[in-house]
Design an enzyme around this catalytic site. Structure first.
Site, short mmCIF file in Angstrom:
data_model
loop_
_atom_site.label_atom_id
_atom_site.label_comp_id
_atom_site.label_asym_id
_atom_site.label_seq_id
_atom_site.Cartn_x
_atom_site.Cartn_y
_atom_site.Cartn_z
N ARG A 1 0.96 -0.78 -0.29
CA ARG A 1 -0.05 0.19 -0.21
C ARG A 1 1.05 1.11 -0.02
O ARG A 1 2.31 1.11 0.69
CB ARG A 1 -0.84 0.19 1.39
CG ARG A 1 -1.86 -0.95 1.64
CD ARG A 1 -3.51 -0.89 -0.02
NE ARG A 1 -4.12 -1.11 0.46
CZ ARG A 1 -4.68 -2.37 -0.66
NH1 ARG A 1 -3.86 -2.83 -1.96
NH2 ARG A 1 -6.05 -2.75 -0.23
N GLU B 1 -4.39 7.71 -4.64
CA GLU B 1 -4.46 7.41 -5.52
C GLU B 1 -5.72 7.98 -6.61
O GLU B 1 -6.62 7.86 -5.76
CB GLU B 1 -4.62 5.59 -5.47
CG GLU B 1 -2.95 5.21 -5.17
CD GLU B 1 -3.09 3.74 -4.88
OE1 GLU B 1 -3.92 3.07 -5.46
OE2 GLU B 1 -2.09 3.35 -5.00
N HIS C 1 -2.19 0.39 -9.96
CA HIS C 1 -2.46 -0.06 -8.47
C HIS C 1 -2.65 -1.40 -10.05
O HIS C 1 -4.34 -1.62 -9.94
CB HIS C 1 -3.10 0.76 -7.90
CG HIS C 1 -3.37 -0.37 -6.32
ND1 HIS C 1 -3.75 0.17 -5.80
CD2 HIS C 1 -3.90 -1.70 -6.78
CE1 HIS C 1 -4.05 -0.92 -4.47
NE2 HIS C 1 -3.95 -1.85 -5.24
N1 LIG Z 1 -1.29 -3.83 -5.37
C1 LIG Z 1 -1.95 -4.52 -5.98
O1 LIG Z 1 -2.82 -4.90 -6.35
C2 LIG Z 1 -2.20 -5.62 -4.29
C3 LIG Z 1 -1.81 -5.02 -3.00
N2 LIG Z 1 -1.78 -6.44 -2.01
C4 LIG Z 1 -1.29 -5.71 -0.76
O2 LIG Z 1 -0.48 -5.95 -0.58
C5 LIG Z 1 -1.28 -7.13 1.15
C6 LIG Z 1 -0.46 -8.40 0.99
O3 LIG Z 1 -1.30 -9.15 0.99
P1 LIG Z 1 -0.71 -10.81 1.30
O4 LIG Z 1 0.40 -11.01 1.19
O5 LIG Z 1 -1.82 -11.67 0.63
O6 LIG Z 1 -1.34 -10.45 3.49
P2 LIG Z 1 -0.89 -11.64 3.90
O7 LIG Z 1 -1.58 -11.46 5.16
O8 LIG Z 1 -0.68 -12.64 3.67
O9 LIG Z 1 0.98 -11.01 4.27
C7 LIG Z 1 1.25 -10.16 5.41
C8 LIG Z 1 1.99 -10.11 5.56
O10 LIG Z 1 2.63 -8.57 6.03
C9 LIG Z 1 3.39 -8.70 7.87
N3 LIG Z 1 3.33 -7.44 8.26
C10 LIG Z 1 2.33 -7.46 8.63
N4 LIG Z 1 2.07 -6.55 9.40
C11 LIG Z 1 3.83 -6.33 9.37
C12 LIG Z 1 4.68 -5.20 10.54
N5 LIG Z 1 4.37 -4.59 11.82
N6 LIG Z 1 6.02 -6.36 10.32
C13 LIG Z 1 6.37 -6.84 9.26
N7 LIG Z 1 5.73 -7.32 8.89
C14 LIG Z 1 4.43 -7.23 8.42
C15 LIG Z 1 2.76 -10.12 7.65
O11 LIG Z 1 3.66 -11.09 9.22
P3 LIG Z 1 3.31 -11.84 9.87
O12 LIG Z 1 3.26 -13.47 8.24
O13 LIG Z 1 4.38 -12.16 10.34
O14 LIG Z 1 2.35 -11.55 10.41
C16 LIG Z 1 2.73 -10.98 6.77
O15 LIG Z 1 4.22 -11.80 6.17
C17 LIG Z 1 -1.86 -6.42 0.98
O16 LIG Z 1 -2.79 -6.54 2.50
C18 LIG Z 1 -2.65 -5.95 -0.33
O17 LIG Z 1 -1.94 -4.16 0.72
C19 LIG Z 1 -2.81 -7.37 -2.41
C20 LIG Z 1 -3.40 -7.64 -3.06
C21 LIG Z 1 -3.03 -6.43 -4.47
O1 LIG Z 2 -4.60 -3.48 -3.88
C1 LIG Z 2 -5.68 -4.70 -4.56
C2 LIG Z 2 -6.24 -5.83 -2.93
O2 LIG Z 2 -6.98 -7.03 -3.61
O3 LIG Z 2 -5.55 -5.66 -1.81
#
Ligand SMILES: NC(=O)C1=CN([C@@H]2O[C@H](COP(=O)(O)OP(=O)(O)OC[C@H]3O[C@@H](n4cnc5c(N)ncnc54)[C@H](OP(=O)(O)O)[C@@H]3O)[C@@H](O)[C@H]2O)C=CC1
Ligand SMILES: O=CC(=O)O
Length: 326
Positions: free
Chosen positions: A237, A266, A285
């Site tokens: 994000r 955005e 995005h």
């Molecule tokens: N650009 C785009 O179009 C898209 C963007 N996204 C973004 O990607 C993000 C991640 O998606 P996804 O992988 O499915 O989510 P997950 O919940 O599977 O992964 C999120 C990761 O972030 C880590 N995390 C959360 N908070 C912290 C912190 N404070 N410090 C360090 N690590 C942290 C978590 O750690 P832990 O494992 O240790 O809990 C986890 O490993 C979404 O929330 C969204 O914002 C998603 C889809 C599309």
């Molecule tokens: O940014 C996209 C999402 O699925 O989150």
């Protein structure tokens, strides 16, 4: 009587038919304050909402007193006040998994295009600047065998690690709140603290959600710890990175380049300084924006709403504790 729902993003025809079979649907074009005011009665009656974008906060919930379920066509849910939903016993559903591989592809595309200057050089060729054999001023930097740092080793981080490690022989470093055994076992990923990740990564790839803890997690101080040859990729994000600090770091050579799919505001304002920098690859995005994946997300969101309003939730629930309360 079928439950009433408000649909605030249009759906493919077949999915709309499926939604109509279960609910009385009012469709609006976006969850804007104007639309909410114009369709006040539909929101007063709504037991469910489905769409993406727009804030679902305390103020919104006052307009929708019968709401039982919200289904977002996204995995990220930072626009929802989850604590407020929990207070009111409202289930929040999202679409993880279906988009994971596509977003990891987008991140790898940003890695490659920013390192090899693909967009910039294509623009130069189109502008007629390719008049002789190219020299070092048009060279990029290697991707293969470089260190890829992943900030946020969740679903998307893991899929990125797979691509980078198996496809490009890249050693993987990562930081998250906890260790991820699967990443360590399958892709030899090494856990490290944030400072080490910043100092050692050739590519710092951000796949974090936006939370109070991750807001501006990467600011001036963190950028200064990166290598001058490093490239920052953000597909988590926008507000995870302090955008003004990033602009300054890209201008003064603190880091080499950035590949960005997400921004603090955005759509990115046309006067954004990022758009003036040759060492930035900005995308609108599009992490999950393929026909197949966007269809899959919409399908899952419809199924999620049906499950939530019929009490049959088995997956994709952000706040399953609410289900136990009922
Ligand atoms: N650009 C785009 O179009 C898209 C963007 N996204 C973004 O990607 C993000 C991640 O998606 P996804 O992988 O499915 O989510 P997950 O919940 O599977 O992964 C999120 C990761 O972030 C880590 N995390 C959360 N908070 C912290 C912190 N404070 N410090 C360090 N690590 C942290 C978590 O750690 P832990 O494992 O240790 O809990 C986890 O490993 C979404 O929330 C969204 O914002 C998603 C889809 C599309
Ligand atoms: O940014 C996209 C999402 O699925 O989150």
């Amino acid at each position: 009587m079928k439950p009433s729902v408000v649909l605030y993003k249009s759906l493919p025809e077949d999915l709309r038919v499926r939604l109509d079979a279960h609910f009385n649907v009012t469709e609006i074009n976006g969850l804007t304050p104007e639309n909410i005011a114009a369709h006040a009665e539909a929101f007063r009656q709504a037991e469910g909402i489905l769409g993406s974008g727009g804030k679902v906060d305390v103020e919104f919930l006052q307009q929708a007193p019968k709401l039982r379920a919200a289904s977002t066509i996204s995995v990220g849910y930072d626009t929802f006040d989850v604590a407020a939903l929990n207070d009111k016993g409202i289930v929040l559903m999202h679409t993880p998994t279906v988009l994971t591989e596509t977003v990891a592809d987008t991140m790898m595309a940003l890695v490659l295009s920013s390192a090899r200057r693909v967009v910039e050089l294509a623009e130069r060729v189109k502008a007629g600047e390719w008049q002789k054999n190219i020299g070092p001023d048009w060279f990029g930097i290697d991707v293969h065998h470089k260190k890829l740092g992943i900030l946020g080793m969740g679903r998307i981080g893991l899929a990125l690690a797979q691509r980078a490690h198996l496809g490009f022989s890249m050693p993987i470093l990562y930081n998250a709140r906890k260790h991820h055994q699967e990443a360590e076992d399958r892709f030899d990923a090494q856990y490290c603290d944030l400072d080490t990740l910043l100092a050692e990564s050739d590519f710092l790839c951000i796949s974090l959600p936006l939370t109070a803890e991750t807001h501006h997690l990467i600011g001036r101080e963190q950028l200064a710890k990166m290598k001058p040859s490093a490239i920052l990729i953000n597909a988590g994000r926008g507000p995870v990175v302090d955008e003004q600090a990033l602009v300054d770091a890209l201008k003064d050579g603190t880091i080499f380049a950035a590949g960005l799919d997400v921004f603090e505001q955005e759509p990115l304002p046309v006067n954004s300084e990022l758009l003036k920098l040759r060492n930035v690859v900005p995308l609108p995005h599009i992490g999950s924006a393929t026909h197949e994946t966007r269809y899959g997300m919409a399908r899952d969101a419809v199924d999620n709403l049906i499950a939530a309003l019929t009490g049959k939730v088995e997956k994709n629930c952000v706040n399953p504790q609410v289900l136990k309360q009922g």
